[in-house]
Scaffold this motif. Structure first.
Motif, PDB file in Angstrom:
ATOM      1  N   GLN A  43       0.826  -1.200   0.000  1.00  0.00           N
ATOM      2  CA  GLN A  43       0.000   0.000   0.000  1.00  0.00           C
ATOM      3  C   GLN A  43       0.864   1.256   0.000  1.00  0.00           C
ATOM      4  OE1 GLN A  43      -2.701  -0.322   3.315  1.00  0.00           O
ATOM      5  NE2 GLN A  43      -3.916  -1.948   2.364  1.00  0.00           N
ATOM      6  N   LEU A  44       1.946   1.245   0.760  1.00  0.00           N
ATOM      7  CA  LEU A  44       2.841   2.399   0.801  1.00  0.00           C
ATOM      8  C   LEU A  44       3.537   2.607  -0.545  1.00  0.00           C
ATOM      9  CD1 LEU A  44       4.466   1.974   4.339  1.00  0.00           C
ATOM     10  CD2 LEU A  44       2.899   3.790   3.604  1.00  0.00           C
ATOM     11  N   LEU A  45       3.966   1.498  -1.179  1.00  0.00           N
ATOM     12  CA  LEU A  45       4.615   1.600  -2.485  1.00  0.00           C
ATOM     13  C   LEU A  45       3.661   2.186  -3.523  1.00  0.00           C
ATOM     14  CD1 LEU A  45       6.566  -1.788  -2.687  1.00  0.00           C
ATOM     15  CD2 LEU A  45       7.565   0.490  -2.573  1.00  0.00           C
ATOM     16  N   PHE A  46       2.423   1.695  -3.528  1.00  0.00           N
ATOM     17  CA  PHE A  46       1.448   2.175  -4.508  1.00  0.00           C
ATOM     18  C   PHE A  46       0.992   3.605  -4.204  1.00  0.00           C
ATOM     19  CE2 PHE A  46      -0.055  -2.297  -5.948  1.00  0.00           C
ATOM     20  CZ  PHE A  46       0.943  -2.312  -6.907  1.00  0.00           C
ATOM     21  N   GLN A  47       0.969   3.960  -2.936  1.00  0.00           N
ATOM     22  CA  GLN A  47       0.611   5.339  -2.590  1.00  0.00           C
ATOM     23  C   GLN A  47       1.664   6.312  -3.116  1.00  0.00           C
ATOM     24  OE1 GLN A  47       0.607   6.330   1.651  1.00  0.00           O
ATOM     25  NE2 GLN A  47      -1.233   7.578   1.356  1.00  0.00           N
ATOM     26  N   ALA A  48       2.932   5.948  -2.939  1.00  0.00           N
ATOM     27  CA  ALA A  48       4.012   6.797  -3.453  1.00  0.00           C
ATOM     28  C   ALA A  48       3.967   6.845  -4.981  1.00  0.00           C
ATOM     29  CB  ALA A  48       5.360   6.258  -2.976  1.00  0.00           C
ATOM     30  N   ALA A  49       3.644   5.699  -5.613  1.00  0.00           N
ATOM     31  CA  ALA A  49       3.554   5.648  -7.072  1.00  0.00           C
ATOM     32  C   ALA A  49       2.431   6.543  -7.575  1.00  0.00           C
ATOM     33  CB  ALA A  49       3.330   4.212  -7.533  1.00  0.00           C
ATOM     34  N   THR A  50       1.316   6.569  -6.867  1.00  0.00           N
ATOM     35  CA  THR A  50       0.190   7.424  -7.255  1.00  0.00           C
ATOM     36  C   THR A  50       0.603   8.885  -7.288  1.00  0.00           C
ATOM     37  OG1 THR A  50      -1.314   5.868  -6.183  1.00  0.00           O
ATOM     38  CG2 THR A  50      -2.195   8.028  -6.755  1.00  0.00           C
ATOM     39  N   HIS A  51       1.265   9.334  -6.236  1.00  0.00           N
ATOM     40  CA  HIS A  51       1.699  10.737  -6.167  1.00  0.00           C
ATOM     41  C   HIS A  51       2.687  11.057  -7.290  1.00  0.00           C
ATOM     42  CE1 HIS A  51       0.735  10.595  -1.581  1.00  0.00           C
ATOM     43  NE2 HIS A  51      -0.345  10.808  -2.322  1.00  0.00           N
ATOM     44  N   SER A  52       3.594  10.121  -7.570  1.00  0.00           N
ATOM     45  CA  SER A  52       4.589  10.339  -8.616  1.00  0.00           C
ATOM     46  C   SER A  52       3.938  10.413 -10.001  1.00  0.00           C
ATOM     47  CB  SER A  52       5.627   9.215  -8.579  1.00  0.00           C
ATOM     48  OG  SER A  52       6.574   9.367  -9.605  1.00  0.00           O
ATOM     49  N   LEU A  53       2.984   9.532 -10.258  1.00  0.00           N
ATOM     50  CA  LEU A  53       2.293   9.528 -11.547  1.00  0.00           C
ATOM     51  C   LEU A  53       1.468  10.796 -11.744  1.00  0.00           C
ATOM     52  CD1 LEU A  53       1.192   5.784 -11.545  1.00  0.00           C
ATOM     53  CD2 LEU A  53       2.682   6.844 -13.251  1.00  0.00           C
ATOM     54  N   MET A  54       0.884  11.295 -10.674  1.00  0.00           N
ATOM     55  CA  MET A  54       0.130  12.542 -10.762  1.00  0.00           C
ATOM     56  C   MET A  54       1.072  13.710 -11.041  1.00  0.00           C
ATOM     57  SD  MET A  54      -2.769  12.169  -7.785  1.00  0.00           S
ATOM     58  CE  MET A  54      -3.549  13.720  -8.276  1.00  0.00           C
ATOM     59  N   ALA A  55       2.242  13.712 -10.403  1.00  0.00           N
ATOM     60  CA  ALA A  55       3.207  14.789 -10.618  1.00  0.00           C
ATOM     61  C   ALA A  55       3.725  14.786 -12.055  1.00  0.00           C
ATOM     62  CB  ALA A  55       4.374  14.638  -9.640  1.00  0.00           C
ATOM     63  N   GLY A  57       1.953  13.953 -14.567  1.00  0.00           N
ATOM     64  CA  GLY A  57       0.836  14.243 -15.457  1.00  0.00           C
ATOM     65  C   GLY A  57       0.294  13.011 -16.157  1.00  0.00           C
ATOM     66  N   PHE A  58       0.684  11.805 -15.707  1.00  0.00           N
ATOM     67  CA  PHE A  58       0.210  10.566 -16.317  1.00  0.00           C
ATOM     68  C   PHE A  58      -1.224  10.259 -15.895  1.00  0.00           C
ATOM     69  CE2 PHE A  58       4.643   8.420 -16.958  1.00  0.00           C
ATOM     70  CZ  PHE A  58       5.027   9.503 -17.738  1.00  0.00           C
ATOM     71  N   ILE A  59      -1.616  10.715 -14.693  1.00  0.00           N
ATOM     72  CA  ILE A  59      -2.974  10.507 -14.187  1.00  0.00           C
ATOM     73  C   ILE A  59      -3.765  11.789 -14.381  1.00  0.00           C
ATOM     74  CG2 ILE A  59      -4.356  10.161 -12.095  1.00  0.00           C
ATOM     75  CD1 ILE A  59      -2.259   8.220 -11.108  1.00  0.00           C
ATOM     76  N   GLU A  60      -4.939  11.667 -14.996  1.00  0.00           N
ATOM     77  CA  GLU A  60      -5.793  12.837 -15.216  1.00  0.00           C
ATOM     78  C   GLU A  60      -6.584  13.200 -13.978  1.00  0.00           C
ATOM     79  OE1 GLU A  60      -8.318  11.961 -18.558  1.00  0.00           O
ATOM     80  OE2 GLU A  60      -6.979  13.021 -19.948  1.00  0.00           O
ATOM     81  N   SER A  61      -7.129  12.194 -13.322  1.00  0.00           N
ATOM     82  CA  SER A  61      -7.967  12.478 -12.152  1.00  0.00           C
ATOM     83  C   SER A  61      -8.122  11.234 -11.289  1.00  0.00           C
ATOM     84  CB  SER A  61      -9.359  12.965 -12.598  1.00  0.00           C
ATOM     85  OG  SER A  61     -10.025  11.937 -13.318  1.00  0.00           O
ATOM     86  N   ILE A  62      -8.427  11.469 -10.021  1.00  0.00           N
ATOM     87  CA  ILE A  62      -8.763  10.405  -9.080  1.00  0.00           C
ATOM     88  C   ILE A  62     -10.045  10.806  -8.377  1.00  0.00           C
ATOM     89  CG2 ILE A  62      -8.074   9.132  -7.015  1.00  0.00           C
ATOM     90  CD1 ILE A  62      -5.195   9.464  -7.801  1.00  0.00           C
ATOM     91  N   SER A  63     -11.048   9.946  -8.427  1.00  0.00           N
ATOM     92  CA  SER A  63     -12.318  10.231  -7.766  1.00  0.00           C
ATOM     93  C   SER A  63     -12.266   9.730  -6.333  1.00  0.00           C
ATOM     94  CB  SER A  63     -13.467   9.551  -8.517  1.00  0.00           C
ATOM     95  OG  SER A  63     -14.667   9.666  -7.780  1.00  0.00           O
ATOM     96  N   GLU A  64     -12.424  10.642  -5.388  1.00  0.00           N
ATOM     97  CA  GLU A  64     -12.406  10.249  -3.983  1.00  0.00           C
ATOM     98  C   GLU A  64     -13.664   9.469  -3.610  1.00  0.00           C
ATOM     99  OE1 GLU A  64     -11.727  13.583  -1.502  1.00  0.00           O
ATOM    100  OE2 GLU A  64      -9.752  14.045  -2.346  1.00  0.00           O
TER     101      GLU A  64
END
Length: 270
Positions: A43-55, A57-64
């Motif tokens: 979970q920690l690895l994927f959380q860090a990956a999410t932030h990196s991908l957003m930075a 610009g690979f991720i357009e949006s995340i719905s909370e």
């Protein structure tokens, strides 16, 4: 190759695959490098990956609200291509660092995927016209090396049984291949010296098909070993898969090896 090349860390690619219902492929990719980790660590690895991908610009949006993650369209297409392709050209080299180049075919579209030491992954669309040059660059074949045609004296054809004994032996006795002409004996001894100097390993290039039940079949394979004079190329020259293999050991010039790579890669189109 296309102008747009996307660079992913191992964790970023694993996360992107998992988001697109590729949990099994993501798990195989990640566990090959990390081994088994507790759930909190993943979970920690994927959380860090999410932030990196957003930075990036690979991720357009995340719905909370529903946790939906939307990647930019081109990357989403690439990830789906990785997940559904079952026919590919794959090159592997362990010189300097472990690198794998895979060209994934799906509906006559081709995705270039370079993995560098398991930690970085590069994705781009590619076309058959580029493959020869991409493979030459991947294997590090330098244009400054010897060029020109190679004559028959730089080629030996042996049985699969002899090939198995040669690759298993640290210093094979000449009696193993005494039935061959003297020039071929010399060639095999020279190849084996280079093979042992490279820790008993060679680069390889293969055509792979994944069938039902994820059964992997290697349809064609060729081995390479750079030398001062050119490149050692080893392949089965017997086209009938049901016949006894005829293992060809050949010393090719760099220019000849370029053509060999291009011709082999074209198998992906057939």
């Amino acid at each position: 190759m296309s102008e747009h090349t996307y660079t992913f860390s191992l964790e970023e690619l694993g996360y992107a695959l998992a988001v697109h219902q590729g949990e099994e492929m993501a798990a195989g990719l990640m566990k090959a490098f990390y081994g088994d980790l507790p759930e909190e660590s993943w979970q920690l690895l994927f959380q860090a990956a999410t932030h990196s991908l957003m930075a990036k610009g690979f991720i357009e949006s995340i719905s909370e609200e529903n946790g939906e993650v939307r990647f930019i369209p081109e990357i989403a297409q690439m990830i789906q291509h990785l997940l559904h392709s079952n026919y590919m050209l794959r090159g592997v080299t362990d010189r300097n660092s472990t690198k794998a180049l895979t060209i994934h075919e799906l509906q006559q579209r081709y995705l270039y995927h370079l993995s560098d030491n398991h930690t970085l992954h590069f994705l781009a669309w590619t076309e058959p016209v580029d493959w020869e040059e991409e493979l030459v660059r991947f294997y590090g074949l330098r244009p400054s090396e010897a060029t020109g045609a190679i004559s028959s004296e730089f080629k030996a054809v042996i049985t699969e049984a002899l090939w198995s004994r040669l690759t298993a032996a640290e210093a094979p006795a000449p009696s193993l291949y005494a039935e061959l002409p003297a020039d071929q004996q010399h060639l095999i001894a020279k190849w084996h010296h280079a093979f042992q100097a490279n820790a008993g390993t060679m680069d390889n290039l293969s055509i792979i098909r994944i069938g039902s039940g994820d059964q992997t079949a290697i349809e064609h394979i060729m081995f390479f070993l750079p030398a001062d004079e050119g490149v050692w190329v080893i392949h089965n020259q017997e086209e009938d898969r049901n016949a006894e293999p005829q293992i060809c050991i050949e010393l090719q010039s760099v220019s000849a090896c370029r053509e060999t790579l291009g011709y082999f890669a074209a198998n992906l189109l057939r």
